[in-house]
Design an enzyme around this catalytic site. Structure first.
Site, short mmCIF file in Angstrom:
data_model
loop_
_atom_site.label_atom_id
_atom_site.label_comp_id
_atom_site.label_asym_id
_atom_site.label_seq_id
_atom_site.Cartn_x
_atom_site.Cartn_y
_atom_site.Cartn_z
N SER A 198 47.07 42.65 24.20
CA SER A 198 48.44 42.40 23.74
C SER A 198 49.18 43.70 23.45
O SER A 198 48.64 44.63 22.85
CB SER A 198 48.43 41.52 22.48
OG SER A 198 47.97 40.22 22.78
N GLU B 259 49.57 27.00 24.98
CA GLU B 259 49.10 28.35 24.65
C GLU B 259 47.97 28.33 23.61
O GLU B 259 47.71 29.32 22.95
CB GLU B 259 50.26 29.20 24.16
CG GLU B 259 51.35 29.41 25.20
CD GLU B 259 52.48 30.26 24.69
OE1 GLU B 259 52.34 31.49 24.66
OE2 GLU B 259 53.52 29.69 24.31
N SER C 17 54.17 32.65 27.47
CA SER C 17 53.02 33.01 28.30
C SER C 17 53.21 32.65 29.77
O SER C 17 52.24 32.44 30.49
CB SER C 17 51.73 32.36 27.76
OG SER C 17 51.39 32.92 26.51
#
Length: 361
Positions: free
Chosen positions: A317, A17, A180
């Site tokens: 986000s 990530e 993720s």
């Protein structure tokens, strides 16, 4: 005028990530209140070298190489080229996944004895491991999906027939300690099975297999400690071309999802979700902030999927979006997190670290 606090923003890291971390840190650097705080951007390369960078950049290696000073009385960082020392008043780890969200960096910062934003060693390690987290949530009486767990040494014992009998079809296979949606696969038939197992073990020594839940993807942002506060839930509405919320759907394809903040929920359902999320946050010993991800089925059942102790701060986000809906700007949210870190650090000083005994040494 009070002196600005120096905030070391840690980003990058030895994780799949890594790129997500760079994007999150870029926003934090941009929106941090520079009237109150002086940001120091410290990148960690994919191979683990630390560098002082000029702002947040994907080219971390172009920065100035740093060493860490682990003297708890005078902790900080040292430029390896000159020996010059730098001190940070607060450290803000913006590191997603392995070595950043699993307690490793948190333990290092604790040894340095510097205030740190976010969940500490215990909460980070148990929240990052999906297997341990689900066991603890289940023990706390909170709703989780049915699941099975295996270690790499048990690979020969993993049977499609047995998993199908226990969980039905389809089911999800996941690396135990990643985020993720890396190392995650949806298995609809036996032909998918071996590939999914190999993909999960590619990134971790343990994997989780859990039943597939048909439902809405709901997320809730938690902020604070005594007591923590939950945002209004938001919803991720995934394009039907995706089987589930994949990495590409999260970060690559701008047409993959629609984000509804707040989610279109009845008041009773929203309150139930907020209550469950706060309880989950507390059960896993989270601190300062986290994002709780859930499934909501058509009959109103809730299942906690996972907790992210360092949720993303990218432009897409959910965590900052959910607080913005409550009137908290990106800049104010960052300031609040830094204030929480200092408050928690100051409280920790009440704990005695010496014990006077009759032991002779």
């Amino acid at each position: 005028m009070s002196k600005k606090k120096k905030v070391a923003i840690l980003y990058g890291g030895r994780s799949v990530e890594h790129g997500v971390s760079v994007n999150s840190a870029r926003n934090i650097y941009e929106y941090i209140d520079k009237e109150r705080f002086e940001p120091l951007t410290i990148g960690i390369t994919k191979t683990g070298q630390w560098h002082l960078t000029n702002g947040v950049t994907k080219d971390i290696e172009q920065g100035k190489a740093l060493g860490l000073i682990l003297d708890a009385q005078h902790p900080g960082f040292m430029l390896l080229s000159s020996g010059d020392r730098m001190k940070a008043d607060i450290i803000f780890p913006v590191l997603h996944g392995t070595d950043g969200e699993d307690g490793s960096i948190q333990g290092l910062i604790r040894a340095m004895d510097i205030p740190m934003v976010g969940t500490g060693v215990l909460g980070s390690s148990i929240s990052m491991n999906k297997i341990v987290a689900k066991k603890l949530l289940k023990a706390a009486g909170l709703p989780v999906t049915r699941f099975l767990a295996y270690h790499y040494t048990e690979q020969a014992e993993i049977s499609f027939k047995d998993v199908k009998k226990e969980l039905g079809l389809p089911f999800m296979v996941k690396s135990a300690s990643l985020g993720s949606s890396v190392g995650v696969s949806k298995v609809k038939n036996e032909a998918d099975f071996d590939k999914a197992i190999a993909e999960a073990f590619r990134y971790d020594d343990s994997l989780l297999i859990e039943e597939f839940i048909t439902g809405r993807e709901i997320e809730c942002a938690i902020l604070g400690n005594n007591p923590p506060e939950a945002s209004n839930p938001g919803e991720i509405v995934i394009n039907k071309k995706y089987e589930f919320y994949t990495f590409d759907a999260k970060y690559v394809d701008p047409e993959a999802v629609r984000i509804d903040v707040p989610a279109d929920l009845g008041k009773k359902s929203a309150e139930k979700i907020r209550e469950v999320c706060v309880k989950a946050y507390q059960a896993l010993h989270c601190e300062d902030f986290s994002r709780v991800d859930l499934f909501l089925t058509e009959d109103g059942s809730i299942y906690i999927n996972e907790i992210n102790t360092i949720p993303g701060f990218t432009n897409s986000s959910m965590y900052p979006m959910m607080w913005k809906e409550r009137g908290v700007s990106f800049t104010d949210l960052i300031s609040k997190l830094l204030d929480l870190a200092e408050e928690r650090y100051d409280r920790s000083k009440r704990i005695e670290r010496e014990f006077n005994s009759s032991l002779k040494f």
